[in-house]
Design a protein around this motif. Structure first.
Motif, PDB file in Angstrom:
ATOM      1  N   PRO A 145     148.533  15.419  81.376  1.00 44.09           N
ATOM      2  CA  PRO A 145     148.871  15.406  82.887  1.00 44.09           C
ATOM      3  C   PRO A 145     147.835  15.768  84.023  1.00 44.09           C
ATOM      4  N   PRO A 146     147.873  15.184  85.095  1.00 39.56           N
ATOM      5  CA  PRO A 146     146.748  15.314  85.808  1.00 39.56           C
ATOM      6  C   PRO A 146     146.523  16.761  86.113  1.00 39.56           C
ATOM      7  N   GLY A 147     145.430  17.231  86.765  1.00 34.75           N
ATOM      8  CA  GLY A 147     145.080  18.537  86.983  1.00 34.75           C
ATOM      9  C   GLY A 147     143.610  18.866  86.392  1.00 34.75           C
ATOM     10  N   VAL A 165     143.042  23.064  80.952  1.00 33.18           N
ATOM     11  CA  VAL A 165     142.794  21.937  80.475  1.00 33.18           C
ATOM     12  C   VAL A 165     141.648  21.615  79.561  1.00 33.18           C
ATOM     13  N   ILE A 166     140.431  22.315  80.166  1.00 34.62           N
ATOM     14  CA  ILE A 166     139.115  22.285  79.393  1.00 34.62           C
ATOM     15  C   ILE A 166     139.457  22.707  77.900  1.00 34.62           C
ATOM     16  N   TYR A 196     140.697  15.934  93.219  1.00 34.95           N
ATOM     17  CA  TYR A 196     140.123  16.266  92.071  1.00 34.95           C
ATOM     18  C   TYR A 196     141.478  16.858  90.904  1.00 34.95           C
ATOM     19  N   GLN A 197     142.598  17.193  91.507  1.00 36.19           N
ATOM     20  CA  GLN A 197     143.732  17.694  90.797  1.00 36.19           C
ATOM     21  C   GLN A 197     144.946  16.622  90.494  1.00 36.19           C
ATOM     22  N   SER A 198     144.514  15.516  91.069  1.00 41.15           N
ATOM     23  CA  SER A 198     145.565  14.414  90.623  1.00 41.15           C
ATOM     24  C   SER A 198     144.965  13.451  89.621  1.00 41.15           C
ATOM     25  N   ALA A 217     145.903   4.411  83.947  1.00 43.57           N
ATOM     26  CA  ALA A 217     145.845   4.400  85.581  1.00 43.57           C
ATOM     27  C   ALA A 217     145.834   5.780  85.773  1.00 43.57           C
ATOM     28  N   ASN A 218     144.921   6.349  87.016  1.00 42.29           N
ATOM     29  CA  ASN A 218     145.118   7.879  86.974  1.00 42.29           C
ATOM     30  C   ASN A 218     144.380   8.573  86.542  1.00 42.29           C
ATOM     31  N   THR A 219     143.393   7.979  85.582  1.00 47.33           N
ATOM     32  CA  THR A 219     142.748   8.677  84.754  1.00 47.33           C
ATOM     33  C   THR A 219     141.076   8.526  85.403  1.00 47.33           C
TER      34      THR A 219
END
Lengths: 414, 260, 483
Positions: free
Chosen positions: C31-33, C38-39, C81-83, C217-219
């Motif tokens: 998911p975005p963010g 995440v790392i 950058y969070q999206s 998309a969105n990546t």
């Protein structure tokens, strides 16, 4: 942008808080909030004004005494405007009858967004006593010298030349002063050229060894008008000139040329900005710089061509010579072009003396010092040629004194 | 300057080995040149002809590995380029450099006076000098505008070569080395240049002509012809050798040298 | 302006992006963010050693202290950058494709459409290909033949697994984590890329090549490339990039590090054709890339050649740090900006060692309402005696509404250095155009011919098989733009 605290500014504010008018104090406060420009400001990338931190920025008192005289070796003509320590000095000046000269109290500098260079203008506005306007009336011709003489402290000359349509102004601006005076000159000089006017502006910086000279020169050039500018930066501890030319109407033109010799620990910085705002305007720049000893120099030249300024023809040449291991020169010739039918070029070189040329001269029997001096001097030839004979002789005399084997090389130069 | 007589030893090169940028170009070259003589050095491209000329004039980027060069009883290799020039060594460059802003005439005057000082002679003043140069310019068919121009600035190839010979006639060297002076010249310019060189053929002077073609030697007839190939003189002879080379090329000699 | 009429031009300029297809592949996307978790997930998914996770976290912490650079001559909406999703891998039945046979056939079909020479075509072309699809490498061809020569050419994540010592030694040694905003971001979240190691004295037996494609998309795509050329070795590497047409902007922030040891030679060529957005400036890739090479050994050489035709924004300065005595840096660039593209690209040549040499040849072409900027730094430090630089920087203007800018910085602190800079800006030569038209060429052919001539000195530096591709790409990008 985070401002750097300028201790010299806060000191001068404390000193002058009661003496300055509210508007000037306000200007000074704006400058204090922004700080003096530093190398972190792009336009001052190569100029560090840190040495002003230790200096007292308070303007020197106005008025000359009877013993004040102009240095004898200046190439001075009949008519002249003299600024003594930043103040227009009537007694030392001699003005032609055709000229209208008006002085008025300095008003605020109302720039919307303030660039790094504008901050020098703020400094000048806050601390200069008066603003002088010189009007060259329609279709007249005037030649005069503009002499900024520093005998003590800081001077903030502020001057506008209005050259009316068809008029011609030849002005030789000279910054001078004795070597032992720790002076600062921060001058603001504007040229407003109406249609068909010509201003021919020579700028000689031969200030004393401990002087700091900063100049902000701006020219607004009207239809078919011409602004010519030739400079030689030879003196001072540090000098910095910003030359901004706005070519505002079709057929306006400008030609800038100059040289600097940064010997011993001297610094000479030059920034030019030519703004092509109208079609069919030619501009030309020719600069030569030499650094020796621990000298430093820079040339930062930008040409901006607006959308619609078709027919622009702009050339820029900056050549630089490094004569010693500790000398340095930085150049940044920039083009920012938003129009289509344009021809722009620039060339910049930095290097030492050409080995092939040197060998050729040696192989003809010249000794190494003479050969090096000859080539250094010849390197400046293109710019020297642009000066009038009298100015050229003056610049040569000053420049030659800085080169080895000076007496032997003069006649070599074609 | 002691009087030089015909037959005196001017230049004596023994077993000269030299590198350029780490590459071995001269591989043991011997050459003896006496006053009053004209030597032609011929050879294929890349044989080391120009290297030899540059080394004699003292160009810095050439590395001498071994061998000796004696010029009028002095070690030539120990002298700086300007000291060689003042002692009478003149190089006519193959590609004379342009030096914008440095006046032709003043360079030549300074060069002449540097040479005269070395020889213990009085320097010439501007008037004497102008008289000398005007005469030489007539010989070299150069016009007055030349006086005002920068050294080789904007000159055509032919003008540059003529300027080199003009300088030589003014400086009156003891040893003149002319590096490919004929290249790029049309026939008229070649005649003018040859006239200039021939005017200097005298008992107290030696001339080395470096050339690729025989043609120059129709106008300046050499006493000796040498073939430089593979970094050495591989054959010496008189003028007829040059004619033979024109007919047969260099291959037969080059092959011979590598076989030997 | 005379020849072509306005409607003609519009028609000609309205050239469509030919790589704008989307591949419908099930993908495994975070998911975005962005945060430390995440790392950690990215690092865990890739089964990375602890040192790499620590390295990423350090980068992330540095990134949080940095701000986006503002000096470039580009303008864009703020990037959230969070999206952005920081990991997108094509889903596969297995844990990951181990060989070509394991690769999703749809994916292979995608490469086929792109003209990526996998399979036999690759063998014929003699090119070894590592293909990075969104964020992971999916296939590397010719592994065996390269292995025989001792060359390591593999996806970055394989290198982390198989050659951790090399990664630990060299990763970030040229572009440190905190080098700049985008490099720090990349260091924190990079997911894959290519790794090359050429052992001592080896001349790589074939051209190496990587194709990058953003599909989901969105990546964002954050690949990392590291090339190490050991003493006396020699390698030529080429990357190509494409992306589907989407009407939002996508972020690409790559880092490339090159290390050339003594007498090593690295030639790095790029043909960049990310989706540039449409003629109204909708969509397109934001391409913020940090590329830098260090010539560490004596007489080493790094040569960058780039043909930049894509991306809505290009922010990219492939640079050379010339440390080894006698080392050589080169930068050859063609940058084309059409419609509303913005390119701010150039190079830095930092001369540290003695007798170092650099050459910069930059050809910028602006059309439509595009802004094209050359920005370069030539810096000669006091230690760099005998350094030499030559810069030639030309701009061609192909319309009334575009901009061409040249910002070279020349800073010389050694007197024996010789630095020369030349630049010209002009519109396409009307007399040249007229000459060709008079000889019967069409307007398009004439323009192509002139533009190709303008760029020739750069195309000459490309490996042969890509020079033709670059020319075609250029023609596509500019067709009919003359005015």
């Amino acid at each position: 942008m985070s401002a750097r605290l300028s201790p010299a500014l806060t000191r001068v504010r404390a000193l002058l808080a009661d003496a300055l008018s509210p508007t000037r104090l306000d200007t000074l406060d704006r400058l204090i909030a922004l700080g003096l420009p530093t190398p972190r400001d792009d336009a001052f990338r190569y100029t560090n004004l840190r040495l002003l931190d230790r200096r007292d920025l308070a303007p020197a008192a106005a008025g000359s005494n009877t013993t004040t005289t102009l240095p004898a070796d200046l190439p001075i003509g009949a008519d002249r405007l003299v600024f003594l320590n930043g103040h227009f000095d009537v007694a030392l000046s001699r003005l032609p009858a055709t000229l209208r000269v008006e002085t008025a109290p300095r008003t605020t500098c109302d720039a919307g967004s303030i660039s790094a260079v504008d901050r020098i203008r703020l400094l000048n506005t806050a601390l200069s006593g008066t603003h002088t306007t010189v009007v060259v009336p329609r279709n007249t011709q005037v030649s005069l010298d503009l002499i900024a003489l520093s005998t003590a402290g800081c001077g903030y000359p502020s001057l506008t030349f209005q050259v009316e349509s068809g008029a011609q102004l030849h002005v030789i601006e000279q910054h001078t002063g004795a070597d032992e005076v720790e002076s600062l000159t921060a001058a603001v000089i504007d040229f407003e050229l109406q249609d068909g006017a010509i201003a021919d502006h020579t700028l000689l910086q031969v200030a004393g060894n401990r002087a700091v000279v900063i100049g902000d020169v701006r020219a607004h050039v009207g239809r078919d008008a011409t602004y010519r500018h030739r400079s030689a930066a030879l003196g001072a501890q540090l000098s910095r000139f910003d030359v901004t030319v706005h070519l505002n109407a079709a057929g306006a033109s400008t030609a800038l040329s100059g040289l600097f010799l940064a010997d011993s620990t001297r610094e000479h910085h030059l920034r030019t900005l030519i703004h092509h705002a109208a079609p069919d305007c030619p501009s030309d720049q020719l600069y030569r710089g030499v650094a020796s000893g621990r000298g430093r120099g820079s040339y930062d030249g930008k040409v901006i061509v607006d959308a619609g300024a078709n027919g622009t023809n702009s050339a820029q040449s900056s050549k630089n010579l490094l004569l010693s291991p500790d000398a340095s020169i930085e150049t940044r010739p920039q083009l920012e072009i938003n129009a289509h039918a344009v021809k722009c070029s620039h060339g910049a070189t930095t290097g030492s003396l050409d080995e092939n040329m040197l060998f050729y001269l040696l192989s003809r029997g010249l000794d190494r010092d003479t050969a090096r001096a000859v080539l250094t001097y010849a390197f400046l030839g293109d710019v020297l040629k642009g000066f009038t004979p009298a100015i050229r002789a003056f610049v040569e005399a000053r420049a030659l004194g800085r080169l080895p084997a000076a007496d032997r090389i003069r006649e070599f130069v074609a | 300057m002691t009087q030089i007589q015909r037959g005196d030893l001017v230049l004596d090169i023994k077993n000269l080995v030299a590198n350029v940028a780490g590459r071995n170009i001269l591989k043991g070259l011997d050459l003896t040149v006496r006053a009053g003589e004209v030597h032609a050095i011929m050879g294929p491209n890349g044989a080391g002809k120009s290297t030899l000329a540059q080394i004699l004039a003292g160009r810095p980027d050439y590395e001498i590995k071994s061998g000796t060069v004696t010029y009028l009883d002095e070690d030539l290799l120990a002298l700086a380029p300007e000291e060689r020039a003042r002692r009478g060594v003149f190089l006519g460059f193959q590609y004379p450099v342009e030096i914008p802003g440095v006046n032709n005439v003043y360079l030549l005057k300074a060069a002449l006076n540097a040479r005269r000082r070395q020889a213990g002679l009085q320097e010439v003043d501007a008037f004497e000098f102008m008289a000398i140069i005007r005469e030489k310019m007539k010989l070299m068919k150069m016009d007055e505008s030349f006086l005002k121009r920068g050294v080789n600035e904007g000159f055509s190839g032919g003008e540059k070569k003529r300027n080199e010979i003009l300088q030589m006639t003014v400086l009156e060297p003891t040893l003149a080395i002319l590096d490919e002076t004929d290249s790029g010249l049309d026939i008229d310019a070649l005649k003018v240049v040859s006239t200039g060189v021939n005017s200097l053929r005298q008992d107290d002077r030696a001339i080395i002509l470096v050339t690729h073609y025989q043609r120059l030697l129709d106008y300046i007839v050499p006493d000796y012809v040498h073939v430089l190939a593979g970094g050495r003189i591989v054959r010496s002879g008189d003028r007829t050798l040059a004619l033979e080379l024109e007919e047969r090329g260099y291959d037969w000699l080059v092959e011979g040298s590598s076989a030997a | 302006m005379s020849t072509p009429t306005a409607p003609d031009l519009e028609q000609l300029v309205a050239q469509k992006y030919r790589h704008g297809f989307v591949t419908d592949i099930e993908s495994d996307t975070l998911p975005p963010g962005l945060n430390e978790d995440v790392i950690r997930v990215i690092s865990r998914k890739k089964a990375e050693p602890q040192f790499l996770l620590d390295w990423r976290l350090k980068a992330f912490r540095l990134w949080q202290t940095l701000t986006e650079p503002t000096w470039a001559h580009v303008a864009h909406h703020p990037i959230d950058y969070q999206s952005i999703s920081y990991f997108s891998a094509p889903k596969s039945k297995t844990d990951g494709p181990k060989s070509l046979a394991d690769v999703d056939p749809k994916l292979l079909a995608t490469y086929d459409k792109l003209g990526v020479p996998l399979h036999e075509r690759a063998r014929l072309a003699g090119v070894a290909v590592d293909a990075v699809f969104d964020s992971v490498s999916v296939a590397t061809t010719f592994k065996d033949r390269l292995h025989a020569a001792g060359v390591i050419f593999c996806p970055f994540s394989d290198a982390v697994r198989d050659h951790p010592a090399l990664i630990e030694q060299y990763l970030g040694s040229v572009v440190p984590q905190g080098d700049n905003f985008y490099a720090a971001l990349n260091s924190a979240v990079f997911t894959d890329g290519s790794f090359v190691y050429i052992p001592k004295g080896v001349r790589c037996p074939m051209e190496l090549s990587t194709y990058f494609r953003i599909n989901a998309a969105n990546t964002g795509q954050f690949e990392r490339t590291l090339i190490i050329a050991d003493e006396g070795s020699h390698v030529s590497y080429l990357e190509g990039c494409t992306a589907p047409m989407r009407d939002e902007n996508q972020l690409h922030a790559a880092v490339v590090e090159l290390v050339a040891l003594e007498s090593a030679n690295i030639k790095y060529s790029t043909v960049q054709n990310w989706y540039p957005g449409d003629e109204n400036g909708i969509g397109g890739i934001y391409n913020f890339v940090t590329k830098r090479g260090e010539c560490r050994g004596r007489n080493s050489r790094i040569s960058w050649t780039q043909v930049e035709t894509g991306s809505a924004i290009t922010w990219k300065y492939p640079s050379c740090v010339l440390i080894g005595e006698g080392s050589v840096g080169e930068f050859y660039s063609v940058a084309v900006a059409n419609h509303l593209q913005q390119a701010d690209t150039g190079t830095k040549m930092i001369h540290i060692g003695a007798n170092t040499t650099s050459t910069i040849v930059s050809k910028g072409i602006s059309a439509g309402r595009a802004q094209n900027t050359y920005r370069g730094l030539v810096k000669v430090l006091p230690s760099a005696s005998g350094a030499r630089n030559y810069t030639q920087c030309d701009s061609l203007l192909m319309g009334p509404d575009c901009g061409a800018h040249t910002f070279p910085y020349v800073e010389v602190k050694n007197p024996s250095a010789v630095v020369e800079h030349e630049a010209t800006t002009s519109r396409i030569g009307e007399d040249q155009l007229f000459y060709l038209l008079q000889r019967g060429l069409s307007q398009e052919d004439a323009v192509n011919m002139i533009v190709n001539g303008f760029c020739k000195s750069v195309f000459n530096e490309l490996p042969m098989e890509f020079a033709v591709e670059a020319q075609n790409l250029l023609a596509l990008s500019l067709e009919g733009s003359v005015g």
